[in-house]
Design a protein around this motif. Structure first.
Motif, mmCIF file in Angstrom:
data_model
loop_
_atom_site.group_PDB
_atom_site.id
_atom_site.type_symbol
_atom_site.label_atom_id
_atom_site.label_comp_id
_atom_site.label_asym_id
_atom_site.label_seq_id
_atom_site.Cartn_x
_atom_site.Cartn_y
_atom_site.Cartn_z
ATOM 1 N N PRO A 1 80.183 44.993 -57.188
ATOM 2 C CA PRO A 1 79.503 43.928 -56.450
ATOM 3 C C PRO A 1 80.406 43.334 -55.371
ATOM 4 C CG PRO A 1 79.163 43.663 -58.808
ATOM 5 C CD PRO A 1 80.183 44.754 -58.654
ATOM 6 N N PRO A 2 79.861 42.995 -54.208
ATOM 7 C CA PRO A 2 80.665 42.409 -53.134
ATOM 8 C C PRO A 2 81.270 41.077 -53.568
ATOM 9 C CG PRO A 2 78.517 43.091 -52.326
ATOM 10 C CD PRO A 2 78.455 43.164 -53.817
ATOM 11 N N PRO A 3 82.484 40.743 -53.119
ATOM 12 C CA PRO A 3 83.073 39.439 -53.453
ATOM 13 C C PRO A 3 82.338 38.301 -52.763
ATOM 14 C CG PRO A 3 84.466 40.622 -51.891
ATOM 15 C CD PRO A 3 83.391 41.576 -52.313
ATOM 16 N N ALA A 4 82.631 37.086 -53.194
ATOM 17 C CA ALA A 4 81.938 35.911 -52.662
ATOM 18 C C ALA A 4 82.159 35.735 -51.164
ATOM 19 C CB ALA A 4 82.390 34.662 -53.409
ATOM 20 N N THR A 5 83.360 36.073 -50.678
ATOM 21 C CA THR A 5 83.636 35.916 -49.244
ATOM 22 C C THR A 5 82.749 36.830 -48.408
ATOM 23 O OG1 THR A 5 85.457 37.482 -49.513
ATOM 24 C CG2 THR A 5 86.020 35.145 -49.508
ATOM 25 N N VAL A 6 82.527 38.057 -48.879
ATOM 26 C CA VAL A 6 81.659 38.997 -48.170
ATOM 27 C C VAL A 6 80.231 38.468 -48.145
ATOM 28 C CG1 VAL A 6 80.613 41.295 -48.280
ATOM 29 C CG2 VAL A 6 83.076 41.037 -48.598
ATOM 30 N N LYS A 7 79.751 37.943 -49.269
ATOM 31 C CA LYS A 7 78.402 37.395 -49.326
ATOM 32 C C LYS A 7 78.272 36.169 -48.425
ATOM 33 C CE LYS A 7 77.405 38.971 -54.042
ATOM 34 N NZ LYS A 7 77.037 38.571 -55.403
ATOM 35 N N PHE A 8 79.297 35.342 -48.390
ATOM 36 C CA PHE A 8 79.288 34.118 -47.585
ATOM 37 C C PHE A 8 79.157 34.458 -46.099
ATOM 38 C CE2 PHE A 8 81.294 30.603 -45.319
ATOM 39 C CZ PHE A 8 80.756 29.492 -45.948
ATOM 40 N N VAL A 9 79.991 35.372 -45.617
ATOM 41 C CA VAL A 9 79.965 35.754 -44.202
ATOM 42 C C VAL A 9 78.686 36.518 -43.873
ATOM 43 C CG1 VAL A 9 81.127 37.103 -42.407
ATOM 44 C CG2 VAL A 9 82.480 35.779 -44.035
ATOM 45 N N MET B 1 66.126 38.438 -42.644
ATOM 46 C CA MET B 1 67.355 37.923 -43.219
ATOM 47 C C MET B 1 67.799 38.722 -44.438
ATOM 48 S SD MET B 1 69.186 36.083 -45.546
ATOM 49 C CE MET B 1 67.858 35.477 -46.586
ATOM 50 N N PHE B 2 66.905 38.928 -45.406
ATOM 51 C CA PHE B 2 67.305 39.607 -46.644
ATOM 52 C C PHE B 2 67.659 41.077 -46.414
ATOM 53 C CE2 PHE B 2 65.278 36.064 -49.062
ATOM 54 C CZ PHE B 2 66.370 35.765 -49.858
ATOM 55 N N VAL B 3 66.892 41.758 -45.555
ATOM 56 C CA VAL B 3 67.230 43.152 -45.242
ATOM 57 C C VAL B 3 68.582 43.215 -44.550
ATOM 58 C CG1 VAL B 3 66.580 45.168 -43.855
ATOM 59 C CG2 VAL B 3 64.835 43.955 -45.173
ATOM 60 N N SER B 4 68.808 42.316 -43.580
ATOM 61 C CA SER B 4 70.105 42.274 -42.889
ATOM 62 C C SER B 4 71.226 41.901 -43.850
ATOM 63 C CB SER B 4 70.060 41.262 -41.740
ATOM 64 O OG SER B 4 69.068 41.600 -40.800
ATOM 65 N N TYR B 5 70.958 40.933 -44.711
ATOM 66 C CA TYR B 5 71.959 40.451 -45.672
ATOM 67 C C TYR B 5 72.419 41.572 -46.600
ATOM 68 C CZ TYR B 5 73.824 37.597 -49.548
ATOM 69 O OH TYR B 5 74.615 37.057 -50.532
ATOM 70 N N GLU B 6 71.475 42.304 -47.149
ATOM 71 C CA GLU B 6 71.820 43.402 -48.064
ATOM 72 C C GLU B 6 72.620 44.487 -47.336
ATOM 73 O OE1 GLU B 6 71.306 43.492 -51.247
ATOM 74 O OE2 GLU B 6 69.519 42.315 -51.764
ATOM 75 N N GLN B 7 72.193 44.828 -46.119
ATOM 76 C CA GLN B 7 72.880 45.889 -45.377
ATOM 77 C C GLN B 7 74.250 45.434 -44.879
ATOM 78 O OE1 GLN B 7 71.627 49.144 -45.143
ATOM 79 N NE2 GLN B 7 70.293 48.209 -46.678
ATOM 80 N N LEU B 8 74.357 44.180 -44.439
ATOM 81 C CA LEU B 8 75.649 43.669 -43.969
ATOM 82 C C LEU B 8 76.674 43.621 -45.107
ATOM 83 C CD1 LEU B 8 74.494 40.792 -41.591
ATOM 84 C CD2 LEU B 8 75.831 42.792 -40.928
ATOM 85 N N GLN B 9 76.232 43.226 -46.300
ATOM 86 C CA GLN B 9 77.143 43.234 -47.444
ATOM 87 C C GLN B 9 77.715 44.632 -47.675
ATOM 88 O OE1 GLN B 9 76.106 40.776 -51.116
ATOM 89 N NE2 GLN B 9 74.109 40.946 -50.131
ATOM 90 N N ARG B 10 76.841 45.625 -47.669
ATOM 91 C CA ARG B 10 77.264 46.999 -47.935
ATOM 92 C C ARG B 10 78.149 47.523 -46.811
ATOM 93 N NH1 ARG B 10 71.396 49.142 -50.362
ATOM 94 N NH2 ARG B 10 71.288 47.515 -51.964
ATOM 95 N N LEU B 11 77.817 47.159 -45.584
ATOM 96 C CA LEU B 11 78.619 47.580 -44.444
ATOM 97 C C LEU B 11 80.023 46.981 -44.510
ATOM 98 C CD1 LEU B 11 78.643 49.117 -41.742
ATOM 99 C CD2 LEU B 11 77.847 47.016 -40.629
ATOM 100 N N MET B 12 80.108 45.696 -44.867
ATOM 101 C CA MET B 12 81.408 45.035 -44.956
ATOM 102 C C MET B 12 82.247 45.592 -46.105
ATOM 103 S SD MET B 12 80.489 41.059 -44.013
ATOM 104 C CE MET B 12 82.214 40.570 -43.991
ATOM 105 N N VAL B 13 81.597 45.937 -47.210
ATOM 106 C CA VAL B 13 82.316 46.553 -48.340
ATOM 107 C C VAL B 13 82.878 47.909 -47.935
ATOM 108 C CG1 VAL B 13 82.049 47.565 -50.642
ATOM 109 C CG2 VAL B 13 81.084 45.312 -50.151
ATOM 110 N N LEU B 14 82.076 48.688 -47.183
ATOM 111 C CA LEU B 14 82.553 49.975 -46.710
ATOM 112 C C LEU B 14 83.670 49.842 -45.682
ATOM 113 C CD1 LEU B 14 79.145 51.889 -46.242
ATOM 114 C CD2 LEU B 14 80.873 52.282 -48.003
ATOM 115 N N ALA B 15 83.617 48.783 -44.883
ATOM 116 C CA ALA B 15 84.610 48.601 -43.826
ATOM 117 C C ALA B 15 85.929 48.045 -44.330
ATOM 118 C CB ALA B 15 84.041 47.665 -42.744
ATOM 119 N N ARG B 16 85.943 47.413 -45.487
ATOM 120 C CA ARG B 16 87.173 46.778 -45.994
ATOM 121 C C ARG B 16 88.329 47.773 -46.181
ATOM 122 N NH1 ARG B 16 86.341 42.926 -50.944
ATOM 123 N NH2 ARG B 16 88.435 42.253 -50.367
#
Length: 307
Positions: A10-18, A288-303
């Motif tokens: 699961p993505p960390p809280a900082t990823v979800k926040f941003v 928002m929710f579609v973007s939110y889910e995809q942005l979380q996954r994108l940020m996790v992959l980019a880390r």
């Protein structure tokens, strides 16, 4: 699979926040004209002191949008966008990005599932905290969106920064937090109707194996969440909009605003602007929710690549 693959961890809280703040801004950019139309319809018919007969009359969503473009220009559809984006970066980040963390905090240790009461409490908590932090941006956004509803009304503010300064100077710092209580009530309701409904629908779809954890699933859950949130939150939203847009001294408090609305328009007045509210909130939730889910996954992959 449509969209990015869900992460194993699961993505960390900082990823979800941003991600929540960014997703809220994307959704606002896509749906802001509908939000402006909703505000204009909600304040239509509001009694002004002194009374004026030069009010613009709006009819329906498309009629409101076309009237605004004809009388004020296309830019009026995005009046207050800067404050709206400022609001989302703080508001959405807190109420949506921290929802899962607060939900885990309220979940008893060793519990197999998160109960309905825990989800509702988490939604109310993040919604209330978000309003307390972002209320000034919401006040400024509503003021800009409502400007132009009266032909003979002078432009109240020259820009977003001027609006913050003018409100603080003329109405005191408390003016920037005008309507906080009805807004807390509204967003507690919306958070429960929005986040909790999305959470439950998504879990139900995945458990029943009707859909996989991808974009179509997020779309269906978000659409249902938007409809539910609109139904339960519209009355509070109408009162909040009128109270925030009121001149100093027009209403003693949010309750007097509610009573004035009921005396003038009756109970139906509580659902003024329902169609644009649903069009806006439904489409906003989907984006928002579609973007939110995809942005979380994108940020996790980019880390790992950024590390």
């Amino acid at each position: 699979m449509v969209g990015l693959k869900p992460p194993e961890v699961p993505p960390p809280a900082t990823v979800k926040f941003v991600s929540a703040g960014m997703a809220g801004c994307i959704a606002d950019l896509c749906t802001f004209p509908l939000d402006t139309a909703k505000v204009r319809l909600q304040i239509q018919g509001e009694v002004r002191i002194p009374r004026t007969v030069s009010s613009v009359e709006y009819r329906g969503v498309l009629g409101t949008l076309s009237t605004m473009v004809r009388t004020e220009g296309a830019r009026s559809l995005y009046s207050g966008l800067a404050a709206g984006l400022q609001r989302q970066m703080s508001f959405a980040s807190i109420r949506i990005g921290l929802y899962d963390s607060v939900k885990q905090l309220y979940t008893p240790k060793g519990a197999d599932n998160t109960g309905m009461a825990t989800r509702l409490l988490a939604g109310c908590t993040t919604g209330a905290v978000a309003v307390a932090c972002a209320q000034p941006t919401d006040v400024v956004k509503v003021r800009f969106q409502a400007s132009g509803a009266q032909w003979d009304s002078p432009r109240r503010y020259s820009g977003t920064v001027d609006a913050y300064r003018t409100i603080a100077r003329e109405e005191g710092v408390r003016g920037l937090w005008r309507g906080t209580l009805p807004n807390i009530a509204r967003n507690a309701i919306i958070n429960c109707g929005e986040l909790v409904t999305y959470d439950l629908l998504k879990d139900a779809l995945l458990r029943a194996q009707l859909m996989t954890d991808n974009v179509p699933c997020h779309f269906v859950a978000a659409f249902g969440a938007g409809f539910c949130a609109t139904v339960v939150a519209s009355p509070v939203d109408v009162v909040k909009t009128r109270y925030m847009n009121a001149r100093p001294g027009q209403y003693r408090n949010a309750l007097s605003c509610l009573l004035a609305l009921l005396m003038q328009d009756g109970p139906a007045g509580l659902y003024k602007g329902f169609v644009p509210s649903f069009l806006r909130l439904g489409s906003w939730n989907v984006v928002m929710f579609v973007s939110y889910e995809q942005l979380q996954r994108l940020m996790v992959l980019a880390r790992p690549a950024l590390a």
